[in-house]
Design a protein around this motif. Structure first.
Motif, short mmCIF file in Angstrom:
data_model
loop_
_atom_site.label_atom_id
_atom_site.label_comp_id
_atom_site.label_asym_id
_atom_site.label_seq_id
_atom_site.Cartn_x
_atom_site.Cartn_y
_atom_site.Cartn_z
N UNK A 170 0.81 -1.22 0.00
CA UNK A 170 0.00 0.00 0.00
C UNK A 170 0.84 1.26 0.00
N UNK A 171 2.00 1.19 0.66
CA UNK A 171 2.83 2.39 0.80
C UNK A 171 4.26 2.09 0.33
N UNK A 172 4.44 1.89 -0.96
CA UNK A 172 5.78 1.56 -1.47
C UNK A 172 6.75 2.73 -1.28
N UNK A 173 7.97 2.39 -0.91
CA UNK A 173 9.00 3.41 -0.75
C UNK A 173 8.95 4.18 0.55
N UNK A 189 8.12 2.87 9.86
CA UNK A 189 7.43 3.74 10.80
C UNK A 189 6.36 4.58 10.09
N UNK A 190 6.68 5.05 8.89
CA UNK A 190 5.71 5.83 8.13
C UNK A 190 4.53 4.98 7.70
N UNK A 191 4.81 3.76 7.24
CA UNK A 191 3.73 2.86 6.85
C UNK A 191 2.82 2.55 8.03
N UNK A 192 3.43 2.32 9.20
CA UNK A 192 2.65 1.99 10.38
C UNK A 192 1.74 3.15 10.78
N UNK A 193 2.29 4.35 10.77
CA UNK A 193 1.51 5.53 11.17
C UNK A 193 0.33 5.73 10.21
N UNK A 194 0.59 5.66 8.91
CA UNK A 194 -0.47 5.85 7.93
C UNK A 194 -1.54 4.76 8.04
N UNK A 195 -1.10 3.53 8.32
CA UNK A 195 -2.04 2.42 8.45
C UNK A 195 -2.92 2.60 9.67
N UNK A 196 -2.33 3.01 10.79
CA UNK A 196 -3.12 3.25 11.99
C UNK A 196 -4.14 4.35 11.76
#
Length: 691
Positions: free
Chosen positions: A475-478, A482-489
């Motif tokens: 979902x969040x390539x590149x 930590x950024x992927x986790x924050x956006x997912x939450x």
């Protein structure tokens, strides 16, 4: 170009040294067989082999159980079948397993044998015992020289095996810590045979060996020696794992289209243990099960034996009063012995035992040895010597498939029961996928799983964290983890907290409390930052903690807590903290959650599930049954300690469910054994206030 005399000298020296090396590595002439006729008879008589070649191990006359075990082991190896032998303690199951392994390898009945133990250490003990016999046993050398002589030529130095020669040809012998390859000698039944050992939780899949002539061979015989450990063997979940291991993994280890020999000696620990299951012909029809007892018929006059033991204990009490201390019990036995001698005929009458020659130290007969065990602890005797375990305590809790399916209510996914008055959510974070569960609760800690899932949503019903087809990185390539986790939450919590959870009667509820597992250090800072910046979500980080085994203490001092429940407490804000943390007594929370799952529907504190087919909830059920507990007694308390089952890694929805339970307790949910929430009036940051 002409060569110098020095070059000739170097060549001759090199050839001489090579010849000396070959002579040093060549084992020379193998001794002849001592008694070929006896060797031939031992090949068809396991007991004859054991008493002839291993007299130090099998020194007593054979018992009735030994005769039966030898028959079962021998026939199973010959016909390549599956056999479970349930035998009493102290009758040599492990020694038999070692002896039959050696017999099968030396006679070529097995060319790749694996001895499997309850642990790797236990398996290696038996493996090393067999290696010692091959290294030092002169009887084995005289009867099986082609197999044993090259081994004894190594003189215990495994590094010599690489270059060992016989008749100028390599023997390809291996002498390792966990694997033995017999020497390749023409005409030897054991030529090139492989013997290895491992624990049942070790690597069994994919075992193979390439022989000196280039063939790939796979295991043809496995002996599982007493694989049920005392600590976990009484847990049905452990039996589930072992049963699946035998009927799935082990089943396909052998060569294609060739039957595999599997022998499982052990003891029945309870009605649901592995050995009990293998003895059940309806459950496992392909297994041949045989149950053996130490006492085949109890004495006719049990009253005399009760009087015998009564005199023993009475004399012990008298000696203790006189200050004899630790020697009192042994000294008191003399009184019991005198009574037994005087009444032996009547006390022995009617008794039939398996091994009359197995007399305990200081005892008069083998029956007395067994009856001493029976009178001291009847339950242990029935389990260990008679293989008749008593019924398990009703306090033992286990979520079975039948119980799980009975919890499914005819209520659509996402619909809240009309009785519910609050909702809680639990989240478990992983590198690729986030897991979540939403539960509805009402009085008496009765609840209902309204919905569960993952973010991102997966297209398949069966997946793991490692093989999930859609991941956060997808979902969040590149973007960093930590950024992927924050956006997912942010995406997931917005969906869950802003969703209208509609009750059966049309009333809309919103999530009142959420807990997110922040135990993984890589997620802790991100979770705390997310919660601090999103005050609109009633969400707190949760971390697991277990009480001390010695003191049983879990809660800190009052000044460090802002609230507590029966299995969690919420920390006060300290300087530098950006949010509070809920510390969870994981063992206690999991035991309480299991109690909600096994409670009968209609009972106070029962937890149910939304509608669906059994296969729809199969993965969810696997997560809920991925852990087991064992009871531990400390000086001050009795604890239940939880751990993952061997071979299981996926327990994420189970963790989520436990967090929803803790969240409900924080919101005031109580049951008879659950203490009410204790709240303090101290102000905290708005984003983390607990009301």
């Amino acid at each position: 170009m002409p060569t110098s005399s020095y070059d000739h000298h170097r060549t001759r020296t090199r050839e001489y040294q090579a010849e000396q090396s070959r002579r040093g590595r060549d084992i020379g002439v193998i001794p002849s067989v001592k008694d070929a006729e006896l060797v031939s008879r031992m090949g068809g008589d396991l007991l004859l082999f054991l008493e002839t070649c291993l007299p130090d191990t099998f020194s007593l006359p054979w018992s009735a159980n030994h005769l039966a075990m030898a028959k079962y082991f021998q026939e199973t190896i010959w016909r390549r079948g599956k056999c479970a032998v349930v035998a009493p303690r102290s009758e040599g199951k492990t020694s038999f397993s070692e002896g039959v392994s050696l017999w099968a390898l030396l006679y070529g009945y097995s060319h790749f044998l694996i001895l499997v133990g309850a642990t790797k250490e236990a398996a290696l003990d038996s493996y090393n015992s067999i290696k010692t016999e091959l290294e030092t046993n002169e009887r084995l050398l005289s009867y099986f020289p082609s197999a044993v002589y090259p081994i004894q030529c190594l003189e215990g130095h495994g590094n010599r095996s690489t270059g060992q020669l016989y008749g100028g040809e390599r023997t390809h012998i291996e002498w390792r810590r966990e694997r033995l390859v017999f020497p390749t000698i023409a005409g030897s039944p054991s030529s090139g045979a492989i013997f290895t050992a491992c624990g049942y939780d070790g690597r069994l899949r994919g075992r193979k060996h390439k022989t000196a002539d280039g063939r790939n061979i796979r295991p043809d015989c496995l002996i599982f020696d007493d694989v049920q450990k005392d600590k976990t063997g009484k847990n049905p979940a452990n039996a589930d794992y072992l049963e699946q291991l035998l009927n799935r993994t082990v089943k396909f280890m052998g060569t294609r289209n060739r039957r595999l020999t599997v022998i499982v000696p052990g003891t029945c620990l309870n009605a649901t243990c592995l050995m009990s299951r293998l003895m059940d012909r309806k459950r496992n029809p392909s297994w041949q099960g045989f149950l053996l007892k130490a006492i085949n018929r109890m004495p006719d006059n049990m009253e005399l034996w009760k009087e015998y033991y009564s005199r023993w204990t009475a004399e012990n009490e008298r000696l203790l009063e006189q200050g004899h201390g630790e020697s009192a019990w042994d000294r008191a036995k003399k009184v019991a012995d005198e009574y037994y001698v005087a009444n032996r005929s009547a006390m022995d009458a009617g008794a039939v035992i398996s091994w009359p020659d197995n007399i305990g130290e200081g005892d008069i007969s083998a029956l007395q040895t067994l009856m001493n065990q029976y009178l001291e602890d009847e339950a242990a005797f029935l389990t260990e010597f008679q293989n008749e375990p008593q019924q398990e305590s009703s306090e033992e809790k286990r979520l079975t498939r039948e119980i799980f399916l009975s919890k499914i209510r005819p209520l659509p996914r996402g619909v809240v029961p009309r009785e519910a008055n609050r909702l809680t959510v639990g989240l478990d974070l992983h590198k690729n996928v986030l897991y979540w569960i939403v539960c509805a609760w009402w009085d008496g800690f009765t609840g209902h799983v309204v919905d569960y899932g993952t973010y991102p949503r997966q297209p398949y019903a069966d997946f793991t964290v490692e093989n999930a087809p859609v991941t956060l990185e997808t979902l969040y390539p590149g973007v960093s983890f930590e950024g992927r986790l924050y956006q997912s939450l942010e995406t997931l919590c917005s969906e869950l907290y802003r969703r209208d959870w509609r009750r059966e009667d049309g009333v809309v509820l919103r999530l009142s409390q959420g807990l997110v597992d922040a135990n993984w250090s890589r997620t802790t800072d991100t979770v705390q930052t997310f919660i601090q910046r999103h005050a609109e979500f009633r969400l707190l980080p949760a971390r697991g903690r277990t009480p001390s085994r010695h003191s049983g203490q879990f809660y800190p001092s009052e000044r460090k807590m802002s609230a507590r429940t029966n299995f969690s407490y919420t920390s006060r804000l300290a300087p530098g903290d950006i949010t509070q943390t809920v510390w969870v007594n994981t063992n206690k929370a999991k035991s309480f959650t299991l109690g909600r799952l096994v409670a009968v529907e209609g009972e106070r504190g029962c937890l149910t599930l939304f509608s669906g087919r059994a296969e729809d909830h199969a993965l969810f059920f696997n997560h809920l049954t991925s852990q087991y507990y064992r009871r531990l007694k400390t000086r001050d308390a009795e604890l239940e300690e939880w751990d993952l089952l061997p071979g299981r890694k996926e327990d994420h929805w189970w963790d989520c469910l436990c967090l929803t339970v803790v969240g409900n307790a924080m919101e005031g949910g109580t049951l008879d054994e659950v203490a009410p929430v204790r709240k303090r009036s101290r102000k905290v940051f708005q984003s983390t206030r607990i009301q």
